[in-house]
Design a protein around this motif. Structure first.
Motif, PDB file in Angstrom:
ATOM      1  N   ARG A  53       0.845  -1.191   0.000  1.00 31.35           N
ATOM      2  CA  ARG A  53       0.000   0.000   0.000  1.00 31.35           C
ATOM      3  C   ARG A  53       0.883   1.245   0.000  1.00 31.35           C
ATOM      4  O   ARG A  53       2.082   1.180   0.263  1.00 31.35           O
ATOM      5  N   ILE A  54       0.261   2.376  -0.281  1.00 34.15           N
ATOM      6  CA  ILE A  54       1.010   3.633  -0.293  1.00 34.15           C
ATOM      7  C   ILE A  54       1.651   3.896   1.060  1.00 34.15           C
ATOM      8  O   ILE A  54       2.811   4.305   1.156  1.00 34.15           O
ATOM      9  N   ASP A  55       0.907   3.630   2.124  1.00 30.89           N
ATOM     10  CA  ASP A  55       1.431   3.903   3.466  1.00 30.89           C
ATOM     11  C   ASP A  55       2.669   3.071   3.774  1.00 30.89           C
ATOM     12  O   ASP A  55       3.498   3.466   4.610  1.00 30.89           O
ATOM     13  N   ASP A  56       2.820   1.925   3.108  1.00 32.68           N
ATOM     14  CA  ASP A  56       3.989   1.077   3.358  1.00 32.68           C
ATOM     15  C   ASP A  56       5.285   1.761   2.930  1.00 32.68           C
ATOM     16  O   ASP A  56       6.370   1.430   3.431  1.00 32.68           O
ATOM     17  N   LEU A  57       5.191   2.715   2.010  1.00 39.32           N
ATOM     18  CA  LEU A  57       6.395   3.376   1.507  1.00 39.32           C
ATOM     19  C   LEU A  57       7.087   4.213   2.580  1.00 39.32           C
ATOM     20  O   LEU A  57       8.261   4.552   2.449  1.00 39.32           O
ATOM     21  N   LYS A  58       6.358   4.550   3.638  1.00 37.98           N
ATOM     22  CA  LYS A  58       6.968   5.343   4.709  1.00 37.98           C
ATOM     23  C   LYS A  58       8.102   4.585   5.395  1.00 37.98           C
ATOM     24  O   LYS A  58       8.981   5.197   6.006  1.00 37.98           O
ATOM     25  N   ASP A  59       8.069   3.275   5.309  1.00 41.27           N
ATOM     26  CA  ASP A  59       9.093   2.456   5.958  1.00 41.27           C
ATOM     27  C   ASP A  59      10.218   2.073   5.002  1.00 41.27           C
ATOM     28  O   ASP A  59      11.067   1.244   5.340  1.00 41.27           O
ATOM     29  N   HIS A  60      10.221   2.674   3.802  1.00 36.54           N
ATOM     30  CA  HIS A  60      11.238   2.328   2.806  1.00 36.54           C
ATOM     31  C   HIS A  60      12.135   3.529   2.515  1.00 36.54           C
ATOM     32  O   HIS A  60      11.774   4.680   2.758  1.00 36.54           O
ATOM     33  N   ARG A  61      13.312   3.212   2.010  1.00 39.99           N
ATOM     34  CA  ARG A  61      14.246   4.260   1.588  1.00 39.99           C
ATOM     35  C   ARG A  61      13.973   4.576   0.119  1.00 39.99           C
ATOM     36  O   ARG A  61      14.033   3.692  -0.736  1.00 39.99           O
ATOM     37  N   LEU A  62      13.671   5.832  -0.154  1.00 36.64           N
ATOM     38  CA  LEU A  62      13.274   6.247  -1.495  1.00 36.64           C
ATOM     39  C   LEU A  62      14.361   7.111  -2.122  1.00 36.64           C
ATOM     40  O   LEU A  62      14.883   8.024  -1.485  1.00 36.64           O
ATOM     41  N   LEU A  63      14.687   6.797  -3.346  1.00 39.84           N
ATOM     42  CA  LEU A  63      15.639   7.620  -4.088  1.00 39.84           C
ATOM     43  C   LEU A  63      14.891   8.784  -4.724  1.00 39.84           C
ATOM     44  O   LEU A  63      13.845   8.594  -5.355  1.00 39.84           O
ATOM     45  N   HIS A  64      15.442   9.968  -4.578  1.00 38.84           N
ATOM     46  CA  HIS A  64      14.762  11.163  -5.075  1.00 38.84           C
ATOM     47  C   HIS A  64      15.570  11.818  -6.186  1.00 38.84           C
ATOM     48  O   HIS A  64      16.795  11.940  -6.085  1.00 38.84           O
ATOM     49  N   TYR A  65      14.864  12.223  -7.253  1.00 36.31           N
ATOM     50  CA  TYR A  65      15.493  12.946  -8.360  1.00 36.31           C
ATOM     51  C   TYR A  65      15.416  14.437  -8.050  1.00 36.31           C
ATOM     52  O   TYR A  65      14.336  15.025  -8.018  1.00 36.31           O
ATOM     53  N   SER A  66      16.558  15.056  -7.822  1.00 34.23           N
ATOM     54  CA  SER A  66      16.583  16.422  -7.293  1.00 34.23           C
ATOM     55  C   SER A  66      16.004  17.457  -8.245  1.00 34.23           C
ATOM     56  O   SER A  66      15.563  18.520  -7.813  1.00 34.23           O
ATOM     57  N   ASN A  67      15.997  17.173  -9.561  1.00 32.20           N
ATOM     58  CA  ASN A  67      15.463  18.149 -10.515  1.00 32.20           C
ATOM     59  C   ASN A  67      13.972  17.978 -10.771  1.00 32.20           C
ATOM     60  O   ASN A  67      13.410  18.628 -11.642  1.00 32.20           O
ATOM     61  N   GLN A  68      13.331  17.102 -10.023  1.00 35.34           N
ATOM     62  CA  GLN A  68      11.906  16.872 -10.218  1.00 35.34           C
ATOM     63  C   GLN A  68      11.118  18.112  -9.837  1.00 35.34           C
ATOM     64  O   GLN A  68      11.399  18.762  -8.824  1.00 35.34           O
ATOM     65  N   SER A  69      10.105  18.449 -10.640  1.00 34.62           N
ATOM     66  CA  SER A  69       9.362  19.691 -10.421  1.00 34.62           C
ATOM     67  C   SER A  69       8.547  19.677  -9.137  1.00 34.62           C
ATOM     68  O   SER A  69       8.219  20.725  -8.592  1.00 34.62           O
ATOM     69  N   SER A  70       8.211  18.492  -8.628  1.00 35.76           N
ATOM     70  CA  SER A  70       7.377  18.408  -7.428  1.00 35.76           C
ATOM     71  C   SER A  70       8.163  18.640  -6.150  1.00 35.76           C
ATOM     72  O   SER A  70       7.602  18.602  -5.055  1.00 35.76           O
ATOM     73  N   GLY A  71       9.469  18.870  -6.275  1.00 37.29           N
ATOM     74  CA  GLY A  71      10.272  19.106  -5.092  1.00 37.29           C
ATOM     75  C   GLY A  71      10.713  17.806  -4.448  1.00 37.29           C
ATOM     76  O   GLY A  71      10.708  16.744  -5.066  1.00 37.29           O
ATOM     77  N   ASN A  72      11.085  17.861  -3.173  1.00 38.64           N
ATOM     78  CA  ASN A  72      11.633  16.701  -2.476  1.00 38.64           C
ATOM     79  C   ASN A  72      10.522  15.795  -1.939  1.00 38.64           C
ATOM     80  O   ASN A  72      10.446  15.506  -0.745  1.00 38.64           O
ATOM     81  N   VAL A  73       9.626  15.385  -2.837  1.00 37.71           N
ATOM     82  CA  VAL A  73       8.523  14.499  -2.452  1.00 37.71           C
ATOM     83  C   VAL A  73       8.237  13.527  -3.580  1.00 37.71           C
ATOM     84  O   VAL A  73       8.574  13.776  -4.738  1.00 37.71           O
ATOM     85  N   TRP A  74       7.620  12.428  -3.215  1.00 34.81           N
ATOM     86  CA  TRP A  74       7.026  11.524  -4.195  1.00 34.81           C
ATOM     87  C   TRP A  74       5.521  11.741  -4.132  1.00 34.81           C
ATOM     88  O   TRP A  74       4.942  11.776  -3.047  1.00 34.81           O
ATOM     89  N   ARG A  75       4.892  11.848  -5.277  1.00 32.72           N
ATOM     90  CA  ARG A  75       3.433  12.002  -5.306  1.00 32.72           C
ATOM     91  C   ARG A  75       2.843  10.740  -5.931  1.00 32.72           C
ATOM     92  O   ARG A  75       3.098  10.435  -7.088  1.00 32.72           O
ATOM     93  N   VAL A  76       2.056  10.025  -5.135  1.00 33.85           N
ATOM     94  CA  VAL A  76       1.530   8.730  -5.559  1.00 33.85           C
ATOM     95  C   VAL A  76       0.023   8.707  -5.336  1.00 33.85           C
ATOM     96  O   VAL A  76      -0.473   9.193  -4.316  1.00 33.85           O
ATOM     97  N   THR A  77      -0.708   8.131  -6.284  1.00 35.08           N
ATOM     98  CA  THR A  77      -2.156   8.007  -6.163  1.00 35.08           C
ATOM     99  C   THR A  77      -2.541   6.535  -6.225  1.00 35.08           C
ATOM    100  O   THR A  77      -2.134   5.816  -7.140  1.00 35.08           O
ATOM    101  N   ASP A  78      -3.313   6.085  -5.247  1.00 38.41           N
ATOM    102  CA  ASP A  78      -3.801   4.706  -5.216  1.00 38.41           C
ATOM    103  C   ASP A  78      -5.157   4.679  -5.914  1.00 38.41           C
ATOM    104  O   ASP A  78      -6.191   4.961  -5.318  1.00 38.41           O
ATOM    105  N   ARG A  79      -5.160   4.348  -7.197  1.00 44.76           N
ATOM    106  CA  ARG A  79      -6.405   4.376  -7.959  1.00 44.76           C
ATOM    107  C   ARG A  79      -7.366   3.266  -7.543  1.00 44.76           C
ATOM    108  O   ARG A  79      -8.582   3.442  -7.549  1.00 44.76           O
ATOM    109  N   LEU A  80      -6.832   2.097  -7.200  1.00 46.08           N
ATOM    110  CA  LEU A  80      -7.699   0.978  -6.834  1.00 46.08           C
ATOM    111  C   LEU A  80      -8.475   1.276  -5.561  1.00 46.08           C
ATOM    112  O   LEU A  80      -9.650   0.928  -5.430  1.00 46.08           O
TER     113      LEU A  80
END
Length: 224
Positions: free
Chosen positions: A186-213
């Protein structure tokens, strides 16, 4: 007020020069698409403003005075320059030309734009393309770019934008990493993981994820 005064002076100058070119008010009026009286008023207003007689008028012909001939030479140059300026704009619009500066992400430029760039330049030989490959978000106006290709959501901007294609983003991880920490369900599970971030991403220092299901709203997750 100044614009109106300038336009009046230009109309007077054009009327006078056309009368000299055509040798009379009737032909000049036909050339300008005005009435004979309107052309006469323009010329009279010009003479009154200059305080000089520019035309010798008889019942059979109209000819410039010595002062009028000198004024005609200068006036015709001004009118020719104005006509050339109009023609330049028209030609530039009908046949695209000049320098086109484009800002585009490196991978997208290499993989998608470069293969079709040759065809574009062959179709528009008068356009010189300066394609800058850079993964940062350039400031179009201050850095002199005419356009940019961006991937992602369009932020609030006064710039015009057009959607040209869609792309998919995938969330990936190495088998070794998933073997050590487990696969998120689930999306909430990502809080316990180490995420690689692309510094030039327009959304800033965040991942934006939508759970459509689950029809869940968008979540903002810190990159780690």
């Amino acid at each position: 007020m100044w614009l109106g005064l300038y336009m009046d002076r230009f109309s007077e100058m054009e009327a006078f020069a056309t009368v000299v070119d055509r040798g009379g008010f009737t032909d000049a009026a036909r050339k300008l698409g005005l009435s004979k009286s309107a052309v006469s008023k323009h010329v009279s207003a010009l003479e009154a403003r200059l305080g000089a007689r520019l035309l010798n008028r008889t019942t059979r012909r109209v000819s410039p005075t010595e002062i009028g001939l000198a004024y005609y030479d200068r006036a015709r140059r001004v009118l020719c320059e104005a006509g050339a300026a109009d023609a330049l704009v028209t030609s530039m619009q009908s046949v695209p030309s000049g320098l086109l500066r484009v800002s585009v992400a490196t991978d997208f430029g290499v993989n998608h734009l470069s293969p079709v760039l040759g065809q574009f330049m062959a179709e528009f030989p008068d356009i010189k393309v300066d394609m800058v490959l850079d993964n940062r978000y350039a400031e179009l106006i201050s850095e002199g770019f005419d356009m940019a290709v961006r991937i992602g959501e369009m932020s609030d901007s006064s710039l015009r934008a057009r959607k040209v294609a869609e792309t998919r983003l995938r969330m990936i991880a190495s088998p070794d990493y998933l073997g050590r920490v487990g696969r998120p369900q689930r999306i909430d599970d990502l809080k316990d993981h180490r995420l690689l971030h692309y510094s030039n991403q327009s959304s800033g220092n965040v991942w934006r994820v939508t759970d459509r299901l689950a029809n869940a709203g968008r979540s903002a997750l810190p990159g780690g």
